[in-house]
Scaffold this motif. Structure first.
Motif, mmCIF file in Angstrom:
data_model
loop_
_atom_site.group_PDB
_atom_site.id
_atom_site.type_symbol
_atom_site.label_atom_id
_atom_site.label_comp_id
_atom_site.label_asym_id
_atom_site.label_seq_id
_atom_site.Cartn_x
_atom_site.Cartn_y
_atom_site.Cartn_z
ATOM 1 N N TRP A 194 0.874 -1.358 0.113
ATOM 2 C CA TRP A 194 -0.169 0.041 0.042
ATOM 3 C C TRP A 194 0.975 1.253 0.032
ATOM 4 N N ARG A 195 1.985 1.226 0.821
ATOM 5 C CA ARG A 195 2.820 2.269 0.753
ATOM 6 C C ARG A 195 3.659 2.602 -0.494
ATOM 7 N N GLY A 196 3.751 1.384 -1.330
ATOM 8 C CA GLY A 196 4.676 1.762 -2.518
ATOM 9 C C GLY A 196 5.993 1.234 -2.413
ATOM 10 N N ASP A 197 6.222 0.319 -1.279
ATOM 11 C CA ASP A 197 7.782 0.013 -0.957
ATOM 12 C C ASP A 197 8.335 -0.834 -2.154
ATOM 13 N N TYR A 198 7.439 -1.564 -2.572
ATOM 14 C CA TYR A 198 8.088 -2.513 -3.601
ATOM 15 C C TYR A 198 8.137 -1.769 -5.031
ATOM 16 N N ASP A 199 7.627 -0.559 -5.299
ATOM 17 C CA ASP A 199 7.594 0.128 -6.410
ATOM 18 C C ASP A 199 9.027 1.157 -6.478
#
Length: 240
Positions: A194-199
């Motif tokens: 949800w936080r976009g850590d993997y992006d």
């Protein structure tokens, strides 16, 4: 005509025959494991070891049930619930199984959207999977409370063979622990998605290279394994 293999130095060497040749092929073939991440490989190894543990538990249960001379409690009576003045056999277990199998479907969809880099849908489906898993654990806690109230203990029970209680608490407790751990990690990974850590490739625990959602897939492997184990527990413990 003898076959040859390519060594690290670029030279050719005779290929061993028979089983040694097969082992040499697997040892030298980079295509077999070249695209498998370290985390995914370790999860497969963990699941393999866990398979042996659950297999030993179920084999011990079947051995105890077959070898005992005391009548084994009837699961349809032990796990029945009184609803509307009638005893309905295995109704709670059926609902638990439906919930857990449904969570496997939501987890599969979460992995699918993870491949598409759809953060919102992936996180929502993972949280929905966690909610279904928590529901399963809650119903299992209710089941434990009911049986403990009725006198089931690891060393005995009111309906027959004393081994029933120890088998029940050992097998369902070990599986319930796996589900609980899975719910915790689903929430952790869903938050990172949800936080976009993997992006953005943000460093930290349970992260991966930028643009890679492999941790979602790794959680999917674990969760599908937990669901599959429950199918065997349901078949051997509750239906037999």
């Amino acid at each position: 005509m003898s076959e040859t293999t390519l060594t690290h130095s670029g030279q050719t060497a005779p290929r061993p025959a028979g089983l040694k040749g097969i082992a040499a092929d697997w040892a030298s073939d980079q295509r077999a494991f070249k695209n498998v991440s370290w985390g995914k490989a370790m999860m497969w190894i963990f699941l393999l070891s866990d398979t042996f543990i659950f297999g030993c538990f179920l084999l011990s249960y079947m051995t105890a049930r077959i070898s005992t001379r005391v009548p084994w409690p009837n699961p349809s009576e032990v796990f029945a619930l009184r609803i509307g003045g009638q005893e309905i056999p295995l109704i709670l277990i059926a609902i638990m199984t439906f919930v857990l199998i449904s969570s496997s479907g939501t987890m599969a969809m979460a992995v699918n959207f993870g491949y598409r880099h759809d953060r919102r849908k992936t996180a929502i489906l993972m949280l929905l999977t966690a909610a279904l898993g928590a529901t399963f654990v809650g119903m299992q806690a209710f089941e434990w409370t009911k049986l403990i109230t009725e006198g089931v203990r690891p060393w005995g029970n009111p309906w027959g063979a004393a081994q029933f209680g120890s088998c029940f608490f050992m097998i369902t407790g070990f599986h319930g622990t796996h589900v609980t751990i899975g719910v915790i990690f689903l929430i952790i990974v869903a938050r990172k998605v949800w936080r976009g850590d993997y992006d953005v490739g943000r460093p930290g625990f349970f992260t991966s290279r930028r643009g890679r959602y492999e941790n979602v897939e790794i959680m999917g492997l674990y969760w599908h394994f937990v669901d599959l184990v429950w199918v065997f527990i349901f078949a051997f413990f509750y239906l037999w």
